[in-house]
Design an enzyme around this catalytic site. Structure first.
Site, short mmCIF file in Angstrom:
data_model
loop_
_atom_site.label_atom_id
_atom_site.label_comp_id
_atom_site.label_asym_id
_atom_site.label_seq_id
_atom_site.Cartn_x
_atom_site.Cartn_y
_atom_site.Cartn_z
N THR A 86 0.87 -1.18 0.00
CA THR A 86 0.00 0.00 0.00
C THR A 86 0.91 1.23 0.00
OG1 THR A 86 -0.14 -0.20 2.42
CG2 THR A 86 -2.02 -1.01 1.16
N GLU A 151 -0.27 -5.66 10.82
CA GLU A 151 1.01 -6.29 11.20
C GLU A 151 1.89 -5.26 11.91
OE1 GLU A 151 2.17 -9.57 10.89
OE2 GLU A 151 3.59 -8.55 12.21
N ASN A 212 2.05 3.39 14.68
CA ASN A 212 3.12 3.97 13.86
C ASN A 212 3.37 5.43 14.23
OD1 ASN A 212 3.85 1.83 12.24
ND2 ASN A 212 2.39 2.30 10.63
N CYS A 264 7.79 1.71 5.49
CA CYS A 264 6.53 1.84 6.24
C CYS A 264 6.34 3.20 6.90
CB CYS A 264 6.42 0.73 7.27
SG CYS A 264 6.20 -0.89 6.53
N LYS A 267 5.72 6.60 4.83
CA LYS A 267 4.47 6.66 4.05
C LYS A 267 3.25 6.53 4.97
CE LYS A 267 3.65 1.84 3.29
NZ LYS A 267 2.44 1.10 3.51
N1 LIG Z 1 7.66 -4.35 5.45
C1 LIG Z 1 7.28 -4.31 6.71
O1 LIG Z 1 8.09 -4.43 7.63
C2 LIG Z 1 5.81 -4.12 7.07
C3 LIG Z 1 5.45 -4.12 8.44
C4 LIG Z 1 4.11 -3.92 8.77
C5 LIG Z 1 3.19 -3.69 7.77
N2 LIG Z 1 3.58 -3.65 6.47
C6 LIG Z 1 2.58 -3.41 5.43
O2 LIG Z 1 2.46 -4.58 4.68
C7 LIG Z 1 2.16 -4.28 3.31
C8 LIG Z 1 3.19 -4.93 2.41
O3 LIG Z 1 4.45 -4.37 2.70
P1 LIG Z 1 5.80 -4.96 2.06
O4 LIG Z 1 6.91 -4.19 2.68
O5 LIG Z 1 5.80 -6.44 2.15
O6 LIG Z 1 5.58 -4.52 0.53
P2 LIG Z 1 6.32 -5.12 -0.76
O7 LIG Z 1 6.15 -4.10 -1.82
O8 LIG Z 1 7.69 -5.58 -0.37
O9 LIG Z 1 5.47 -6.42 -1.14
C9 LIG Z 1 4.24 -6.42 -1.78
C10 LIG Z 1 4.24 -7.61 -2.76
O10 LIG Z 1 2.92 -7.86 -3.21
C11 LIG Z 1 3.00 -8.27 -4.58
N3 LIG Z 1 1.67 -8.12 -5.17
C12 LIG Z 1 0.99 -6.97 -5.42
N4 LIG Z 1 -0.24 -7.24 -5.90
C13 LIG Z 1 -0.34 -8.59 -5.98
C14 LIG Z 1 -1.37 -9.49 -6.38
N5 LIG Z 1 -2.55 -9.04 -6.81
N6 LIG Z 1 -1.12 -10.82 -6.32
C15 LIG Z 1 0.07 -11.27 -5.89
N7 LIG Z 1 1.08 -10.48 -5.50
C16 LIG Z 1 0.87 -9.16 -5.53
C17 LIG Z 1 4.08 -7.37 -5.15
O11 LIG Z 1 4.63 -7.88 -6.35
C18 LIG Z 1 5.09 -7.36 -4.00
O12 LIG Z 1 6.03 -8.42 -4.12
C19 LIG Z 1 2.13 -2.76 3.24
O13 LIG Z 1 0.82 -2.32 3.43
C20 LIG Z 1 2.98 -2.34 4.42
O14 LIG Z 1 2.67 -1.05 4.87
C21 LIG Z 1 4.87 -3.88 6.10
#
Ligand SMILES: NC(=O)c1ccc[n+]([C@@H]2O[C@H](COP(=O)([O-])OP(=O)(O)OC[C@H]3O[C@@H](n4cnc5c(N)ncnc54)[C@H](O)[C@@H]3O)[C@@H](O)[C@H]2O)c1
Length: 454
Positions: A86, A151, A212, A264, A267
């Site tokens: 997101t 998460e 956050n 995170c 944004k």
């Molecule tokens: N990274 C963190 O530490 C963390 C911690 C807490 C919350 N979050 C939240 O979790 C979410 C994901 O974060 P992230 O860091 O993993 O992002 P990221 O961009 O690393 O991963 C997202 C993945 O989803 C895939 N994707 C998108 N649409 C898809 C679909 N329709 N089908 C299959 N795959 C698809 C993308 O190719 C990408 O690999 C965000 O909302 C973020 O704010 C992340």
């Protein structure tokens, strides 16, 4: 349980592997074919401590599989986690929710039985209600329910935080959804250490944003005090220590430095600030704007500190730069304060030579104009000053590094924008130590043999 995880980035890959470790049969759906191929072969395309081993273990055990096809998830799983990205909209006005909506649209029409969809991505308040309406319009079977289970993992500790969380928060509206959640997390809940907090969906959405914001506010508070210390000659590390002793405040999140970054917090704070403005919560918006302003201000302060340490002008200065990841323990360089600083130093005319123990390929892609070295000493060689940009233990815990690096640089000047090194160690090896919010410290011994210029 048979579960799917849709979106296998930093969050989804960790979650999928952790669910397999808990004993579930997991299918990870990732739309990027290259990422999916690597994961299916047991290789994680980024660094997160302990994750390689867990993914290799469970792709080998057969409990963790990966596919690019949503049909693989729909056919085999009774609970579906959404872990897609997101990102912030390019205009800064909230989240881009295309990935979440896209994942729902591709999965829901394929579902053949009642099931629970569990959103883990971070979203603005109101998203769950909007998505449930989309689901209701697309589902061809009754009983497809949406739960929001935000998460709280910390990158760098993601595996541990997922397997041993301090809290599991679920915003939901039915007993069936609650049962599904309790079942999937049963092995964690049985240990009795994680608090399960069940709320309505809107409360879960706000609680994640508030967590956050509270963390970012704490970081920005101590960094605002660093600004005050710079104007008064006080030492912010001592100020932070005094604050942290108070149990109402606590020491964590109180290390002054260049501010928060990563995929995170920046944004999420920007999106939350935008949402609370939309809602008309003007004082909350003012608070969040101040948190962001302090954070941006610290990056500028870091540039100014490096310039002062270089004698006022960065043009032609060779900077050995330790660290590119947004924090230690991960190869993630998204909105990395370290890489931001390296880029600014380059723009100011410095030659920046970067080392990072895990994020070199990611940094090279993001900042190709810098130079890169495979070792910290390689980055230090011939430098006019050394910047510590990421607090990797390799840089902090190696007692030989200050003395060895002092023989390789042109001038033993360390700018530590993370306030992470033990100054005594570096001073004793002949370095001057520059940290944000602290008086400059000069060496207690003359520098060791310094390499001749060139
Ligand atoms: N990274 C963190 O530490 C963390 C911690 C807490 C919350 N979050 C939240 O979790 C979410 C994901 O974060 P992230 O860091 O993993 O992002 P990221 O961009 O690393 O991963 C997202 C993945 O989803 C895939 N994707 C998108 N649409 C898809 C679909 N329709 N089908 C299959 N795959 C698809 C993308 O190719 C990408 O690999 C965000 O909302 C973020 O704010 C992340």
């Amino acid at each position: 349980m048979r579960v799917s995880v849709i979106g296998c980035g930093h969050l989804g890959t960790t979650h999928a592997a952790a669910m397999a470790e808990l004993g579930h049969d997991v299918i990870g759906v990732e739309q990027d074919p290259e990422k999916c191929r690597a994961l299916a072969a047991g290789r994680v395309p980024f660094f997160e401590a302990g994750l390689d081993e867990l993914v290799a273990k469970h792709t080998a055990s057969g409990r963790l599989r990966f596919s690019t096809a949503p049909a693989a998830a729909a056919a085999g799983a009774e609970l579906h986690f959404l872990a897609v990205g997101t990102p912030l909209r390019p205009d800064g006005k909230g989240y881009e929710v295309d990935q979440v909506v896209g994942a729902v649209r591709s999965l829901v029409p394929l579902l053949q039985r009642p099931c629970t969809i569990v959103g883990k991505s971070t979203v603005a308040v109101g998203t769950v209600a909007r998505l449930q309406a989309i689901i209701d319009g697309l589902a061809t079977v009754p009983g497809v329910e949406l739960v929001w289970n935000p998460e709280f993992l910390r990158e760098g500790h993601a595996v541990l935080d997922t397997l041993e969380p301090d809290r599991i928060l679920a915003g939901l509206s039915s007993t069936a959804a609650r049962k599904a959640l309790e079942e999937v997390y049963a092995p964690i809940l049985a240990r009795g250490e994680a608090q399960l907090v069940i709320t309505d969906p809107a409360t879960a959405e706000v609680a994640k944003s508030a967590a956050n914001a509270c963390l970012a506010a704490k970081i920005s508070f101590v960094n605002a005090m660093a600004e005050v210390c710079e104007l008064t000659g006080a030492d912010v590390t001592q100020v932070a220590r005094v604050l942290g002793i108070d149990p109402r405040i606590g020491p964590l999140g109180m290390r002054p430095g260049i501010g928060y970054g990563g995929g995170c917090l920046p944004k999420d704070i920007a999106a939350f600030a935008h949402r609370v403005k939309e809602l008309g919560a003007v004082r909350a918006a003012g608070l969040l704007d101040a948190v962001e302003a302090v954070n941006h201000g610290r990056r500028e302060a870091a540039v100014a500190l490096v310039a002062r340490a270089a004698g006022g002008n960065l043009e032609g200065v060779r900077v050995g730069f330790l660290g590119a990841a947004f924090k230690a323990g991960t190869s993630d360089v998204r909105d990395s304060p370290a890489l931001w600083l390296a880029a600014r130093l380059h723009l100011c005319g410095a030659t920046v030579v970067i080392h990072d123990p895990q994020a070199l390929p990611q940094a090279q892609r993001a900042l190709p104009e810098a130079q890169y070295r495979e070792t910290a000493l390689g980055a230090a060689t011939g430098a006019d000053l050394l910047v510590l940009g990421t607090e990797w233990p390799e840089y902090l815990a190696d007692p030989q590094l200050p003395a060895t690096a002092a023989t390789l640089v042109r001038k033993p000047v360390l700018v530590d924008v993370r306030t992470a090194v033990d100054p005594a160690l570096w001073l004793a090896a002949g370095w001057s130590v520059w940290q944000l919010g602290c008086p400059v410290r000069h060496p207690t011994v003359p520098p060791a043999t310094v390499a001749p210029p060139g």
